[in-house]
Design a protein around this motif. Structure first.
Motif, PDB file in Angstrom:
ATOM      1  N   GLN A   1      15.178 118.721  67.368  1.00  0.00           N
ATOM      2  CA  GLN A   1      13.930 119.275  66.859  1.00  0.00           C
ATOM      3  C   GLN A   1      12.815 118.236  66.953  1.00  0.00           C
ATOM      4  O   GLN A   1      13.018 117.082  66.593  1.00  0.00           O
ATOM      5  N   VAL A   2      11.660 118.666  67.436  1.00  0.00           N
ATOM      6  CA  VAL A   2      10.511 117.776  67.534  1.00  0.00           C
ATOM      7  C   VAL A   2       9.774 117.757  66.201  1.00  0.00           C
ATOM      8  O   VAL A   2       9.462 118.812  65.646  1.00  0.00           O
ATOM      9  N   GLN A   3       9.500 116.573  65.697  1.00  0.00           N
ATOM     10  CA  GLN A   3       8.713 116.429  64.479  1.00  0.00           C
ATOM     11  C   GLN A   3       7.272 116.154  64.873  1.00  0.00           C
ATOM     12  O   GLN A   3       7.003 115.375  65.786  1.00  0.00           O
ATOM     13  N   LEU A   4       6.337 116.787  64.172  1.00  0.00           N
ATOM     14  CA  LEU A   4       4.918 116.644  64.477  1.00  0.00           C
ATOM     15  C   LEU A   4       4.185 116.131  63.241  1.00  0.00           C
ATOM     16  O   LEU A   4       4.434 116.625  62.134  1.00  0.00           O
ATOM     17  N   VAL A   5       3.298 115.180  63.447  1.00  0.00           N
ATOM     18  CA  VAL A   5       2.514 114.628  62.341  1.00  0.00           C
ATOM     19  C   VAL A   5       1.046 114.610  62.745  1.00  0.00           C
ATOM     20  O   VAL A   5       0.673 113.966  63.733  1.00  0.00           O
ATOM     21  N   GLU A   6       0.227 115.317  61.961  1.00  0.00           N
ATOM     22  CA  GLU A   6      -1.203 115.363  62.223  1.00  0.00           C
ATOM     23  C   GLU A   6      -1.929 114.271  61.434  1.00  0.00           C
ATOM     24  O   GLU A   6      -1.478 113.848  60.367  1.00  0.00           O
ATOM     25  N   ARG A  19     -12.017 113.928  65.111  1.00  0.00           N
ATOM     26  CA  ARG A  19     -10.959 114.028  66.113  1.00  0.00           C
ATOM     27  C   ARG A  19      -9.610 114.035  65.411  1.00  0.00           C
ATOM     28  O   ARG A  19      -9.255 113.092  64.696  1.00  0.00           O
ATOM     29  N   LEU A  20      -8.877 115.122  65.633  1.00  0.00           N
ATOM     30  CA  LEU A  20      -7.537 115.250  65.083  1.00  0.00           C
ATOM     31  C   LEU A  20      -6.518 114.746  66.093  1.00  0.00           C
ATOM     32  O   LEU A  20      -6.702 114.926  67.301  1.00  0.00           O
ATOM     33  N   SER A  21      -5.468 114.140  65.587  1.00  0.00           N
ATOM     34  CA  SER A  21      -4.378 113.676  66.430  1.00  0.00           C
ATOM     35  C   SER A  21      -3.070 114.305  65.972  1.00  0.00           C
ATOM     36  O   SER A  21      -2.871 114.529  64.776  1.00  0.00           O
ATOM     37  N   CYS A  22      -2.207 114.555  66.921  1.00  0.00           N
ATOM     38  CA  CYS A  22      -0.878 115.096  66.623  1.00  0.00           C
ATOM     39  C   CYS A  22       0.133 114.221  67.343  1.00  0.00           C
ATOM     40  O   CYS A  22       0.154 114.192  68.577  1.00  0.00           O
ATOM     41  N   ALA A  23       0.936 113.517  66.573  1.00  0.00           N
ATOM     42  CA  ALA A  23       1.968 112.648  67.136  1.00  0.00           C
ATOM     43  C   ALA A  23       3.312 113.344  67.060  1.00  0.00           C
ATOM     44  O   ALA A  23       3.703 113.845  66.002  1.00  0.00           O
ATOM     45  N   ALA A  24       4.012 113.365  68.175  1.00  0.00           N
ATOM     46  CA  ALA A  24       5.336 113.986  68.240  1.00  0.00           C
ATOM     47  C   ALA A  24       6.417 112.906  68.148  1.00  0.00           C
ATOM     48  O   ALA A  24       6.190 111.755  68.511  1.00  0.00           O
ATOM     49  N   SER A  25       7.589 113.319  67.691  1.00  0.00           N
ATOM     50  CA  SER A  25       8.677 112.357  67.485  1.00  0.00           C
ATOM     51  C   SER A  25       9.326 111.918  68.783  1.00  0.00           C
ATOM     52  O   SER A  25      10.152 111.011  68.792  1.00  0.00           O
ATOM     53  N   ARG A  26       8.983 112.597  69.867  1.00  0.00           N
ATOM     54  CA  ARG A  26       9.460 112.176  71.177  1.00  0.00           C
ATOM     55  C   ARG A  26       8.402 112.494  72.214  1.00  0.00           C
ATOM     56  O   ARG A  26       7.385 113.109  71.902  1.00  0.00           O
ATOM     57  N   SER A  27       8.656 112.102  73.440  1.00  0.00           N
ATOM     58  CA  SER A  27       7.688 112.337  74.495  1.00  0.00           C
ATOM     59  C   SER A  27       7.324 113.812  74.589  1.00  0.00           C
ATOM     60  O   SER A  27       8.174 114.682  74.464  1.00  0.00           O
ATOM     61  N   ILE A  28       6.037 114.068  74.784  1.00  0.00           N
ATOM     62  CA  ILE A  28       5.583 115.449  74.900  1.00  0.00           C
ATOM     63  C   ILE A  28       5.626 115.947  76.333  1.00  0.00           C
ATOM     64  O   ILE A  28       5.203 117.060  76.618  1.00  0.00           O
ATOM     65  N   PHE A  29       6.147 115.116  77.216  1.00  0.00           N
ATOM     66  CA  PHE A  29       6.150 115.483  78.638  1.00  0.00           C
ATOM     67  C   PHE A  29       6.838 116.819  78.866  1.00  0.00           C
ATOM     68  O   PHE A  29       6.399 117.628  79.678  1.00  0.00           O
ATOM     69  N   SER A  30       7.927 117.052  78.148  1.00  0.00           N
ATOM     70  CA  SER A  30       8.705 118.272  78.369  1.00  0.00           C
ATOM     71  C   SER A  30       8.307 119.415  77.440  1.00  0.00           C
ATOM     72  O   SER A  30       8.927 120.479  77.492  1.00  0.00           O
ATOM     73  N   ILE A  31       7.302 119.192  76.629  1.00  0.00           N
ATOM     74  CA  ILE A  31       6.869 120.256  75.720  1.00  0.00           C
ATOM     75  C   ILE A  31       5.928 121.186  76.480  1.00  0.00           C
ATOM     76  O   ILE A  31       4.900 120.760  76.990  1.00  0.00           O
ATOM     77  N   LYS A  75       1.611 109.516  77.312  1.00  0.00           N
ATOM     78  CA  LYS A  75       1.553 109.000  75.956  1.00  0.00           C
ATOM     79  C   LYS A  75       1.957 110.108  75.009  1.00  0.00           C
ATOM     80  O   LYS A  75       2.362 111.177  75.413  1.00  0.00           O
ATOM     81  N   ASN A  76       1.859 109.868  73.753  1.00  0.00           N
ATOM     82  CA  ASN A  76       2.398 110.833  72.805  1.00  0.00           C
ATOM     83  C   ASN A  76       1.388 111.791  72.210  1.00  0.00           C
ATOM     84  O   ASN A  76       1.619 112.993  72.234  1.00  0.00           O
ATOM     85  N   PRO A  77       0.252 111.310  71.677  1.00  0.00           N
ATOM     86  CA  PRO A  77      -0.576 112.219  70.888  1.00  0.00           C
ATOM     87  C   PRO A  77      -1.250 113.327  71.695  1.00  0.00           C
ATOM     88  O   PRO A  77      -1.535 113.188  72.873  1.00  0.00           O
ATOM     89  N   VAL A  78      -1.476 114.405  70.998  1.00  0.00           N
ATOM     90  CA  VAL A  78      -2.350 115.467  71.466  1.00  0.00           C
ATOM     91  C   VAL A  78      -3.567 115.439  70.555  1.00  0.00           C
ATOM     92  O   VAL A  78      -3.438 115.288  69.339  1.00  0.00           O
ATOM     93  N   TYR A  79      -4.729 115.598  71.138  1.00  0.00           N
ATOM     94  CA  TYR A  79      -5.957 115.460  70.378  1.00  0.00           C
ATOM     95  C   TYR A  79      -6.742 116.773  70.318  1.00  0.00           C
ATOM     96  O   TYR A  79      -6.649 117.605  71.222  1.00  0.00           O
ATOM     97  N   LEU A  80      -7.492 116.911  69.250  1.00  0.00           N
ATOM     98  CA  LEU A  80      -8.470 117.988  69.153  1.00  0.00           C
ATOM     99  C   LEU A  80      -9.790 117.347  68.757  1.00  0.00           C
ATOM    100  O   LEU A  80      -9.963 116.907  67.617  1.00  0.00           O
ATOM    101  N   GLN A  81     -10.697 117.246  69.711  1.00  0.00           N
ATOM    102  CA  GLN A  81     -12.025 116.731  69.455  1.00  0.00           C
ATOM    103  C   GLN A  81     -12.899 117.873  68.973  1.00  0.00           C
ATOM    104  O   GLN A  81     -13.054 118.876  69.688  1.00  0.00           O
ATOM    105  N   MET A  82     -13.439 117.731  67.776  1.00  0.00           N
ATOM    106  CA  MET A  82     -14.230 118.802  67.176  1.00  0.00           C
ATOM    107  C   MET A  82     -15.662 118.319  66.995  1.00  0.00           C
ATOM    108  O   MET A  82     -15.902 117.370  66.229  1.00  0.00           O
TER     109      MET A  82
END
Length: 120
Positions: A1-6, A19-31, A75-82
């Protein structure tokens, strides 16, 4: 299971940016798809923006031209620039991941949410 932290939420005046960031517990390459949802008090959770592993994006009409979702598969994070935030953007923002197990099962994960408050 992937853990996500905003992270990155907070209080900002109307017209400001966050700017929001979302860090996943593993590489997001395969998500397959990473998304941001939001839920305001008394309202249903709604999709804000989504991005596929190939970089295709989709935005809700109410954020088009103001918000930008991005991901770097190396890299890991996904961003939301608002940008140009409005009081009606006030909500808890959640990160969401759609991915598949090694056996092909469709899986989803949610973060715990980060509060965004826009004052008028």
């Amino acid at each position: 299971q992937v853990q996500l932290v905003e992270s990155g939420g907070g209080l900002v005046q109307a017209g400001g940016s966050l700017r929001l960031s979302c860090a996943a517990s593993r590489s997001i390459f395969s998500i397959s798809i990473m998304s941001w949802y939001r839920q305001a008090p008394g309202k249903q959770r709604e999709l804000v923006a989504a991005i596929t592993s190939g970089g295709s994006t989709n935005y809700a009409d109410f954020v088009k031209g103001r918000f930008t979702i991005s991901r770097d598969n190396a890299k890991n994070p996904v961003y939301l620039q608002m940008n140009s935030l409005k009081p009606e953007d006030t909500a808890v923002y959640y990160c969401h991941a759609l991915y598949y197990s090694d056996l092909g099962a469709r899986l989803v994960s949610w973060g715990q949410g980060t509060q965004v408050t826009v004052s008028s």
